[in-house]
Design a protein around this motif. Structure first.
Motif, short mmCIF file in Angstrom:
data_model
loop_
_atom_site.label_atom_id
_atom_site.label_comp_id
_atom_site.label_asym_id
_atom_site.label_seq_id
_atom_site.Cartn_x
_atom_site.Cartn_y
_atom_site.Cartn_z
N UNK A 31 0.84 -1.19 0.00
CA UNK A 31 0.00 0.00 0.00
C UNK A 31 0.87 1.24 0.00
N UNK A 32 0.27 2.35 -0.40
CA UNK A 32 0.98 3.62 -0.29
C UNK A 32 1.25 3.88 1.18
N UNK A 33 2.38 4.51 1.47
CA UNK A 33 2.80 4.66 2.85
C UNK A 33 2.26 5.91 3.50
N UNK A 34 1.79 6.88 2.75
CA UNK A 34 1.33 8.15 3.31
C UNK A 34 0.16 7.93 4.27
N UNK A 35 -0.27 8.99 4.90
CA UNK A 35 -1.35 8.89 5.87
C UNK A 35 -2.57 8.25 5.20
N UNK A 36 -3.15 7.30 5.89
CA UNK A 36 -4.28 6.57 5.32
C UNK A 36 -3.87 5.33 4.57
N UNK A 37 -2.58 5.18 4.24
CA UNK A 37 -2.08 3.98 3.61
C UNK A 37 -2.60 3.72 2.21
N UNK A 38 -3.21 4.72 1.57
CA UNK A 38 -3.75 4.50 0.24
C UNK A 38 -5.06 3.74 0.25
N UNK A 39 -5.69 3.59 1.42
CA UNK A 39 -6.96 2.91 1.54
C UNK A 39 -8.09 3.93 1.64
N UNK A 40 -9.32 3.45 1.50
CA UNK A 40 -10.50 4.28 1.77
C UNK A 40 -10.97 3.94 3.18
N UNK A 41 -10.86 4.90 4.07
CA UNK A 41 -11.11 4.65 5.49
C UNK A 41 -11.97 5.76 6.08
N UNK A 42 -12.78 5.41 7.08
CA UNK A 42 -13.53 6.40 7.82
C UNK A 42 -15.02 6.31 7.59
N UNK A 43 -15.73 7.38 7.93
CA UNK A 43 -17.18 7.43 7.83
C UNK A 43 -17.63 8.80 7.35
N UNK A 44 -18.76 8.80 6.63
CA UNK A 44 -19.35 10.05 6.14
C UNK A 44 -20.78 10.19 6.66
N UNK A 45 -20.97 9.90 7.94
CA UNK A 45 -22.30 10.00 8.50
C UNK A 45 -23.26 9.04 7.80
N UNK A 46 -24.46 9.50 7.51
CA UNK A 46 -25.46 8.66 6.85
C UNK A 46 -25.12 8.41 5.39
N UNK A 47 -24.08 9.06 4.87
CA UNK A 47 -23.69 8.89 3.47
C UNK A 47 -22.45 8.02 3.29
#
Length: 318
Positions: A31-47
């Protein structure tokens, strides 16, 4: 002659099974080493389960989340990132299910049986095709069932009536404008907000590079910090440190902005450059990355509780 024919058949069967297995079982890739590792991470509330609208900066659809607390049935931060139904490196239910079938079949072949030794000794090519077809059918049925189970009833459409930024500028940061969340209260994004987004981009990268978890807690949600912590622990286990420098926003615009209760949300597309290097923690030797700047396009979602500051809520790849 019989042995040679049988051995040739086994080799052919293994080749066919592996060719079918490769598209199903995802292999871990760096994976990319930068912050987040090149992944899709987290939450967008109800979206969380709706893709942000495309923008001039990010015309392609954002990738669904690999790691999110909001995903139904997700084990949270224990979910391995890797994309899609088969997550890496641990794999999901279907990956294990398919691997079990394929492993059993290969063992049956190697120990003198057919692909499934208990199915009456089907050793002909027709029997092999039927058995492989059974595996594919069962896997597809499992995937279909899991996708139906994981689709939330409240997930709205990707477009959702939200507009991107009304003005767009290149090379000078964000295009200024407002986005309206579908079915949500209007939220006006002001120039000061864009300045905050750009500032957070640099500050979060710096805090990550310095492994300053306390600072990350100020700049991002607890969910995002949990992912950052996990990635930092993985770097420590490898005895490396990721150093990011020279972060510069090249272009950005608003995908959508909306309000949920007392919390404001804004998803913004950002194209930025940075120098991304992974170094040996002891010797300082370059392990991965380069001294040359690279460009990245991601969609960052920020949230702001009433009376508080913006903080990072999600990063999505495009």
């Amino acid at each position: 002659m019989g042995f040679s024919y049988r051995a040739r058949g086994i080799v052919q069967a293994i080749a066919v099974v592996l060719s079918l297995a490769l598209p199903l079982i995802s292999a871990a890739s760096p994976a990319d080493a930068r912050v987040g590792g090149g992944f899709s991470s987290g939450s967008r509330g109800s979206r969380t389960f709706s893709a942000p609208p495309s923008t001039s900066t990010a015309p392609r659809t954002a990738q669904p989340f690999n790691r999110t607390f909001s995903q139904p049935g997700s084990p949270g931060i224990g979910t391995s990132a890797g994309g899609g139904f088969f997550n890496r490196p641990g794999g999901g239910m279907l990956r294990g299910f398919a691997a079990g079938f394929l492993g059993a079949g290969l063992l049956g072949l190697l120990f003198g049986g057919s692909l499934f030794g208990g199915l009456g000794g089907l050793s002909s090519l027709l029997g092999l095709i039927l058995q492989i077809g059974l595996i594919v059918f069962v896997v597809r049925m499992a995937m279909s069932w899991w996708q139906r189970r994981s689709t939330p009833a409240y997930a709205d459409t990707a477009a959702g009536g939200s507009g991107g930024a009304s003005n767009f500028r290149t090379g000078t940061g964000f295009g200024l404008g407002s986005g309206l969340g579908s079915g949500s209260a209007p939220l006006q994004i002001m120039p000061a907000d864009y300045e905050a987004f750009e500032r957070l981009l640099g500050e979060i990268q710096d805090a990550w590079s310095n492994e300053d978890v306390a600072r990350l807690h100020v700049l991002a949600t607890p969910e995002m910090v949990s992912y950052f912590n996990r990635d930092l622990d993985a770097n420590r286990a490898r005895n490396v440190v990721n150093k990011v420098s020279g972060t510069k926003l090249l272009q950005g615009d608003l995908a959508e902005a909306w309000r949920e209760g007392d919390t404001d949300f804004a998803s913004v597309a950002m194209r930025y450059s940075l120098i991304d290097k992974t170094l040996d923690r002891v010797s300082g030797r370059l392990v991965e990355g380069s001294e040359q700047p690279m460009e990245v396009t991601e969609i960052w979602t920020f949230l702001r509780p009433r009376g508080a500051n913006w903080e990072l809520s999600a990063i999505q790849q495009t």
